[in-house]
Design a protein around this motif. Structure first.
Motif, short mmCIF file in Angstrom:
data_model
loop_
_atom_site.label_atom_id
_atom_site.label_comp_id
_atom_site.label_asym_id
_atom_site.label_seq_id
_atom_site.Cartn_x
_atom_site.Cartn_y
_atom_site.Cartn_z
N ASP A 11 0.80 -1.22 0.00
CA ASP A 11 0.00 0.00 0.00
C ASP A 11 0.84 1.28 0.00
OD1 ASP A 11 -2.59 -1.26 0.05
OD2 ASP A 11 -2.26 -1.69 2.17
N PHE A 12 2.04 1.21 -0.62
CA PHE A 12 2.88 2.41 -0.68
C PHE A 12 2.24 3.47 -1.58
CE2 PHE A 12 4.30 0.05 -4.37
CZ PHE A 12 4.64 1.01 -5.32
N GLY A 39 11.13 -9.40 -0.80
CA GLY A 39 11.44 -9.50 -2.22
C GLY A 39 10.25 -9.86 -3.09
N ARG A 40 9.10 -10.08 -2.48
CA ARG A 40 7.89 -10.41 -3.23
C ARG A 40 7.19 -9.15 -3.70
NH1 ARG A 40 5.76 -15.07 0.81
NH2 ARG A 40 7.29 -16.64 0.20
N PRO A 41 6.33 -9.26 -4.71
CA PRO A 41 5.61 -8.10 -5.21
C PRO A 41 4.78 -7.41 -4.13
CG PRO A 41 5.41 -9.91 -6.76
CD PRO A 41 6.05 -10.47 -5.51
N VAL A 42 4.66 -6.09 -4.28
CA VAL A 42 3.81 -5.28 -3.43
C VAL A 42 2.90 -4.47 -4.34
CG1 VAL A 42 5.35 -5.13 -1.44
CG2 VAL A 42 5.58 -3.48 -3.29
N GLY A 46 -2.48 3.01 -5.39
CA GLY A 46 -3.16 3.19 -6.67
C GLY A 46 -3.36 1.90 -7.45
N GLY A 47 -2.93 0.76 -6.89
CA GLY A 47 -3.11 -0.52 -7.56
C GLY A 47 -1.97 -0.94 -8.46
N PRO A 70 8.89 5.87 0.42
CA PRO A 70 7.62 6.57 0.20
C PRO A 70 6.65 6.18 1.31
CG PRO A 70 7.77 4.69 -1.27
CD PRO A 70 9.07 4.75 -0.50
N GLY A 71 5.71 7.05 1.58
CA GLY A 71 4.69 6.75 2.59
C GLY A 71 3.64 5.81 2.04
N GLY A 72 2.52 5.74 2.70
CA GLY A 72 1.44 4.87 2.26
C GLY A 72 0.53 4.49 3.40
N LEU A 73 -0.43 3.67 3.07
CA LEU A 73 -1.46 3.27 4.05
C LEU A 73 -1.00 2.26 5.08
CD1 LEU A 73 -4.62 2.98 1.77
CD2 LEU A 73 -4.02 4.81 3.37
#
Length: 188
Positions: A11-12, A39-42, A46-47, A70-73
């Protein structure tokens, strides 16, 4: 070649590091690598699904010039990883450390901001973390603040955040200024 590590959590906030990544990579020849906790996808707020280059365990300060968060939820949800060990490793190695939005509070939580001028979304957002003791150095302004090799910004300031990171990396040049100027023109 200058190398920047972008440490991503689930959720970055994808827009907060996008300008830095694009300007550094496409116009300044910087190698920009992304990392996630394992190392896995995030997936961004914004999706945008990102398959990182590395895991946090492979972020060796000897191989990079900067660590940018970066920030995020994930901070609001209470699911953000503890970035303190990474932040300390990079800071102690004399590398540039940057945090924007909620990630500026992650830098605050590590204690690194206690001795430098800094900003973020709000002083209150930093004070939620018991490791933060830098209130007297907090600068309440809507632009990035850079002190030495530590750069912080509120979430509304990706342009000045990019500028200050590039300056801290000694990459500020007429070309960098021209590229950033194009993106900031609407704010003049």
């Amino acid at each position: 070649m200058t190398r920047i590590a972008i440490a991503l959590a689930e959720d970055f906030a994808d827009w907060e590091c996008a300008l830095l990544m694009a300007t550094a990579r496409a116009y300044l020849g910087v190698e920009v690598l992304t990392a996630s906790p394992d190392g896995r996808p995030v997936t961004s707020m914004g999706g945008l699904k990102v398959t990182p280059n590395l895991s946090f365990a492979n972020l060796d300060p000897a191989r990079f010039d900067a660590l940018v968060l970066p920030g995020g939820l994930s901070w609001e949800k209470g699911t953000a990883p503890d970035f303190s060990p990474l932040l300390h490793a990079f800071h102690e190695a004399g590398k540039v450390v940057g945090g924007i939005c909620a990630a500026a509070s992650a830098v605050a939580a590590s204690g690194i901001l206690d001795g430098v001028a800094h900003t973020g979304n709000s002083l209150a957002s930093h004070q939620k973390y018991p490791g933060y003791h830098g209130a007297e150095r907090y600068v309440d302004r809507p632009e990035a603040v850079s002190d030495g090799k530590v750069v912080t910004a509120p979430g509304n300031s990706p342009i000045t955040f990019t500028t200050e990171i590039l300056k801290a990396l000694d990459l500020w040049s007429p070309e960098a200024e021209a590229e950033i100027g194009v993106f900031s023109a609407e704010h003049r």
